[in-house]
Design a protein around this motif. Structure first.
Motif, PDB file in Angstrom:
ATOM      1  N   ALA A   1      55.123  32.154  38.322  1.00  0.00           N
ATOM      2  CA  ALA A   1      53.634  31.687  38.650  1.00  0.00           C
ATOM      3  C   ALA A   1      54.054  30.816  40.131  1.00  0.00           C
ATOM      4  O   ALA A   1      53.161  31.030  41.036  1.00  0.00           O
ATOM      5  CB  ALA A   1      53.489  30.718  37.619  1.00  0.00           C
ATOM      6  N   ARG A   2      55.201  30.233  40.174  1.00  0.00           N
ATOM      7  CA  ARG A   2      55.436  29.461  41.665  1.00  0.00           C
ATOM      8  C   ARG A   2      55.649  30.649  42.592  1.00  0.00           C
ATOM      9  O   ARG A   2      55.127  30.256  43.669  1.00  0.00           O
ATOM     10  CB  ARG A   2      56.499  28.639  41.445  1.00  0.00           C
ATOM     11  CG  ARG A   2      56.600  27.927  42.697  1.00  0.00           C
ATOM     12  CD  ARG A   2      55.905  26.727  42.700  1.00  0.00           C
ATOM     13  NE  ARG A   2      55.546  25.777  44.053  1.00  0.00           N
ATOM     14  CZ  ARG A   2      55.178  26.116  45.167  1.00  0.00           C
ATOM     15  NH1 ARG A   2      54.509  27.574  45.541  1.00  0.00           N
ATOM     16  NH2 ARG A   2      55.350  25.476  46.132  1.00  0.00           N
ATOM     17  N   LEU A   3      56.074  31.500  42.524  1.00  0.00           N
ATOM     18  CA  LEU A   3      56.119  32.832  43.409  1.00  0.00           C
ATOM     19  C   LEU A   3      54.745  33.346  43.729  1.00  0.00           C
ATOM     20  O   LEU A   3      54.494  33.317  45.013  1.00  0.00           O
ATOM     21  CB  LEU A   3      56.931  33.886  42.738  1.00  0.00           C
ATOM     22  CG  LEU A   3      57.024  35.281  43.503  1.00  0.00           C
ATOM     23  CD1 LEU A   3      57.998  34.998  44.847  1.00  0.00           C
ATOM     24  CD2 LEU A   3      57.554  36.318  42.817  1.00  0.00           C
ATOM     25  N   LEU A   4      53.786  33.436  42.935  1.00  0.00           N
ATOM     26  CA  LEU A   4      52.537  33.983  43.033  1.00  0.00           C
ATOM     27  C   LEU A   4      51.856  32.795  43.860  1.00  0.00           C
ATOM     28  O   LEU A   4      51.253  33.371  44.878  1.00  0.00           O
ATOM     29  CB  LEU A   4      51.780  34.149  41.871  1.00  0.00           C
ATOM     30  CG  LEU A   4      52.404  35.576  40.951  1.00  0.00           C
ATOM     31  CD1 LEU A   4      51.416  35.482  39.835  1.00  0.00           C
ATOM     32  CD2 LEU A   4      52.387  37.028  41.824  1.00  0.00           C
ATOM     33  N   ARG A   5      52.007  31.438  43.499  1.00  0.00           N
ATOM     34  CA  ARG A   5      51.413  30.683  44.284  1.00  0.00           C
ATOM     35  C   ARG A   5      51.626  30.554  45.835  1.00  0.00           C
ATOM     36  O   ARG A   5      50.963  30.459  46.861  1.00  0.00           O
ATOM     37  CB  ARG A   5      51.486  29.216  43.831  1.00  0.00           C
ATOM     38  CG  ARG A   5      50.882  28.247  44.655  1.00  0.00           C
ATOM     39  CD  ARG A   5      51.456  26.769  43.984  1.00  0.00           C
ATOM     40  NE  ARG A   5      51.077  25.650  44.758  1.00  0.00           N
ATOM     41  CZ  ARG A   5      51.844  24.519  44.800  1.00  0.00           C
ATOM     42  NH1 ARG A   5      52.305  23.988  43.500  1.00  0.00           N
ATOM     43  NH2 ARG A   5      51.578  23.445  45.487  1.00  0.00           N
ATOM     44  N   MET A   6      53.114  30.671  46.069  1.00  0.00           N
ATOM     45  CA  MET A   6      53.391  30.652  47.380  1.00  0.00           C
ATOM     46  C   MET A   6      53.239  31.915  48.174  1.00  0.00           C
ATOM     47  O   MET A   6      52.431  31.677  49.408  1.00  0.00           O
ATOM     48  CB  MET A   6      55.125  30.855  47.394  1.00  0.00           C
ATOM     49  CG  MET A   6      55.886  30.544  48.752  1.00  0.00           C
ATOM     50  SD  MET A   6      57.552  30.640  48.670  1.00  0.00           S
ATOM     51  CE  MET A   6      57.819  32.349  48.319  1.00  0.00           C
ATOM     52  N   HIS A   7      53.003  33.091  47.720  1.00  0.00           N
ATOM     53  CA  HIS A   7      52.439  34.217  48.469  1.00  0.00           C
ATOM     54  C   HIS A   7      50.975  34.199  48.526  1.00  0.00           C
ATOM     55  O   HIS A   7      50.497  34.464  49.662  1.00  0.00           O
ATOM     56  CB  HIS A   7      52.882  35.423  47.478  1.00  0.00           C
ATOM     57  CG  HIS A   7      54.182  35.886  47.513  1.00  0.00           C
ATOM     58  ND1 HIS A   7      54.268  37.091  48.712  1.00  0.00           N
ATOM     59  CD2 HIS A   7      55.394  35.640  47.332  1.00  0.00           C
ATOM     60  CE1 HIS A   7      55.688  37.018  48.975  1.00  0.00           C
ATOM     61  NE2 HIS A   7      56.400  36.200  48.073  1.00  0.00           N
TER      62      HIS A   7
ATOM     63  N   LYS B   1      55.898  42.971  37.454  1.00  0.00           N
ATOM     64  CA  LYS B   1      56.503  42.396  36.217  1.00  0.00           C
ATOM     65  C   LYS B   1      55.488  41.111  35.832  1.00  0.00           C
ATOM     66  O   LYS B   1      55.383  40.252  36.754  1.00  0.00           O
ATOM     67  CB  LYS B   1      57.943  42.267  35.975  1.00  0.00           C
ATOM     68  CG  LYS B   1      58.135  41.422  34.651  1.00  0.00           C
ATOM     69  CD  LYS B   1      57.950  42.232  33.311  1.00  0.00           C
ATOM     70  CE  LYS B   1      58.161  41.805  32.213  1.00  0.00           C
ATOM     71  NZ  LYS B   1      58.055  42.268  30.979  1.00  0.00           N
ATOM     72  N   GLY B   2      54.733  41.288  34.646  1.00  0.00           N
ATOM     73  CA  GLY B   2      54.054  40.047  34.072  1.00  0.00           C
ATOM     74  C   GLY B   2      52.600  40.058  34.562  1.00  0.00           C
ATOM     75  O   GLY B   2      51.754  39.130  33.857  1.00  0.00           O
ATOM     76  N   VAL B   3      52.129  40.792  35.595  1.00  0.00           N
ATOM     77  CA  VAL B   3      50.754  40.874  35.924  1.00  0.00           C
ATOM     78  C   VAL B   3      50.287  42.066  35.763  1.00  0.00           C
ATOM     79  O   VAL B   3      50.589  43.309  36.643  1.00  0.00           O
ATOM     80  CB  VAL B   3      50.497  40.395  37.417  1.00  0.00           C
ATOM     81  CG1 VAL B   3      49.227  40.428  37.823  1.00  0.00           C
ATOM     82  CG2 VAL B   3      51.368  39.077  37.629  1.00  0.00           C
ATOM     83  N   SER B   4      49.462  42.702  34.981  1.00  0.00           N
ATOM     84  CA  SER B   4      48.977  43.937  34.556  1.00  0.00           C
ATOM     85  C   SER B   4      48.538  44.696  35.518  1.00  0.00           C
ATOM     86  O   SER B   4      48.963  45.755  35.566  1.00  0.00           O
ATOM     87  CB  SER B   4      47.749  43.661  33.111  1.00  0.00           C
ATOM     88  OG  SER B   4      46.814  43.269  33.606  1.00  0.00           O
ATOM     89  N   PHE B   5      47.579  44.133  36.395  1.00  0.00           N
ATOM     90  CA  PHE B   5      47.047  44.945  37.415  1.00  0.00           C
ATOM     91  C   PHE B   5      48.234  45.352  38.619  1.00  0.00           C
ATOM     92  O   PHE B   5      47.626  46.088  39.610  1.00  0.00           O
ATOM     93  CB  PHE B   5      45.909  44.578  38.117  1.00  0.00           C
ATOM     94  CG  PHE B   5      45.935  42.955  38.616  1.00  0.00           C
ATOM     95  CD1 PHE B   5      46.347  42.782  40.008  1.00  0.00           C
ATOM     96  CD2 PHE B   5      45.780  41.821  37.839  1.00  0.00           C
ATOM     97  CE1 PHE B   5      46.248  41.615  40.420  1.00  0.00           C
ATOM     98  CE2 PHE B   5      45.792  40.639  38.480  1.00  0.00           C
ATOM     99  CZ  PHE B   5      46.229  40.522  39.655  1.00  0.00           C
TER     100      PHE B   5
ATOM    101  N   ALA C   1      46.009  36.605  37.356  1.00  0.00           N
ATOM    102  CA  ALA C   1      47.602  36.718  37.220  1.00  0.00           C
ATOM    103  C   ALA C   1      48.022  35.310  36.464  1.00  0.00           C
ATOM    104  O   ALA C   1      48.982  35.325  35.686  1.00  0.00           O
ATOM    105  CB  ALA C   1      48.291  36.805  38.650  1.00  0.00           C
ATOM    106  N   LEU C   2      47.698  34.276  36.900  1.00  0.00           N
ATOM    107  CA  LEU C   2      48.080  32.869  36.135  1.00  0.00           C
ATOM    108  C   LEU C   2      47.607  32.840  34.928  1.00  0.00           C
ATOM    109  O   LEU C   2      48.651  32.372  33.962  1.00  0.00           O
ATOM    110  CB  LEU C   2      47.344  31.766  36.949  1.00  0.00           C
ATOM    111  CG  LEU C   2      47.609  31.331  38.485  1.00  0.00           C
ATOM    112  CD1 LEU C   2      47.126  30.147  38.976  1.00  0.00           C
ATOM    113  CD2 LEU C   2      49.401  31.383  38.392  1.00  0.00           C
ATOM    114  N   VAL C   3      46.664  33.430  34.514  1.00  0.00           N
ATOM    115  CA  VAL C   3      46.019  33.317  33.015  1.00  0.00           C
ATOM    116  C   VAL C   3      47.068  34.565  32.435  1.00  0.00           C
ATOM    117  O   VAL C   3      47.507  34.062  31.050  1.00  0.00           O
ATOM    118  CB  VAL C   3      44.763  33.933  33.111  1.00  0.00           C
ATOM    119  CG1 VAL C   3      44.436  34.316  31.584  1.00  0.00           C
ATOM    120  CG2 VAL C   3      43.617  32.864  33.423  1.00  0.00           C
ATOM    121  N   GLU C   4      47.456  35.547  32.854  1.00  0.00           N
ATOM    122  CA  GLU C   4      48.330  36.282  32.124  1.00  0.00           C
ATOM    123  C   GLU C   4      49.746  35.808  32.151  1.00  0.00           C
ATOM    124  O   GLU C   4      50.445  36.249  31.111  1.00  0.00           O
ATOM    125  CB  GLU C   4      48.268  37.753  32.826  1.00  0.00           C
ATOM    126  CG  GLU C   4      46.954  38.510  32.923  1.00  0.00           C
ATOM    127  CD  GLU C   4      47.053  39.954  33.364  1.00  0.00           C
ATOM    128  OE1 GLU C   4      48.288  40.427  33.491  1.00  0.00           O
ATOM    129  OE2 GLU C   4      46.036  40.754  33.663  1.00  0.00           O
TER     130      GLU C   4
END
Length: 259
Positions: free
Chosen positions: A15-21, A228-232, A252-255
């Motif tokens: 999740a921290r990776l996604l937030r940064m991006h 990995k970890g994000v369905s779409f 993505a955060l929900v998943e």
């Protein structure tokens, strides 16, 4: 003190990776998510103060920065500068400024050579430390990678562990459609290396492969899922490039159970 990883901590790291991006509007997310589990494991559990790491697949710099953050080697403030003007956290690893990053990488096909030279230098100087190198599967289409493998296998470089993020996708399609080396593990069996084939998303399998004793070069092929970890995102080539929009980020955060 190092903190052991579990699935809950990995979800926080992803999740921290996604937030940064998301905050920086930068892509390359799919290949970061396929690699971040292995990187987090290395920096949180397996690497000591004398060990060296080289990210050959430099386009996954985000995963490296977040792994360093998870091991308290970078701060939240550092991550907020990702891909900004005058940052040390560029889209590919920088040549200087971060102690745990030895080389600027991103031009694929050179990382294994650099890692082999690093491991050999430590050995010749009688210095402590193990060298780890994380590669992409697409890099094995580069002739320089095979030259480095020949060298490292011939020298029986037990001080070097190579991990391959084998997610099956690269910038223009599936690796077996672009220039097939599939299955890569079968090609590597022809070399005098200690070869392991494990899931790159199973912590115990990775721990076992990393810890296995050997007197040869170790190559660990990590079977991973791009996105990995994000369905779409999972197994979708376009997430090699796309940045996250707000609705996708929230989903993505929900998943990940981090909303």
């Amino acid at each position: 003190m190092k903190q052991a990883l579990d699935e809950q901590r990995l979800a926080v790291i992803r999740a921290r990776l996604l937030r940064m991006h998301f905050e920086s509007g930068v892509g390359h997310i799919g290949g970061n998510l396929s690699a971040v589990d292995a990187l987090a494991l290395l920096f949180n559990e397996r690497m000591g103060e004398h060990d060296r790491f080289l990210l050959s697949k430099g386009h996954s710099a985000g995963a490296l920065y977040v792994a360093l953050w998870s091991a308290a080697k970078l701060s939240d403030e550092d991550l907020r500068t990702f891909h900004r003007d005058e940052t040390l956290l560029a889209g590919h690893p920088p040549a200087s400024g971060i102690a745990d990053i030895l080389f600027a990488t991103g031009s694929l096909g050179h990382g294994l050579s650099l890692a082999s030279g690093t491991a050999l230098a430590l050995k010749l100087q009688g210095l402590p430390g193990h060298t780890y190198c994380l590669m992409s599967d697409g890099e094995w289409q580069e002739g320089s990678t095979w030259e480095a493998l020949i060298f490292a296998a011939h020298r029986r470089m037990s001080g070097l562990t190579v991990l391959v993020d084998h997610n099956g996708l690269q910038g223009f399609g599936r690796t077996h459609d672009v220039a097939s080396m599939f299955p890569l593990s079968e090609r590597l069996k022809g070399f005098d290396v200690d070869l392991h084939l494990v899931s790159g998303h199973d912590l115990d399998q990775m721990r076992g492969a990393i810890d296995a004793a050997t007197d040869r070069l170790k190559v660990i092929v990590l079977e991973t899922i791009k996105g990995k970890g994000v369905s779409f995102m999972e197994n979708r080539m376009e997430w090699h490039y796309l940045p996250l929009k707000e609705p996708d980020y929230q989903q993505a955060l929900v998943e990940l159970g981090q909303a």
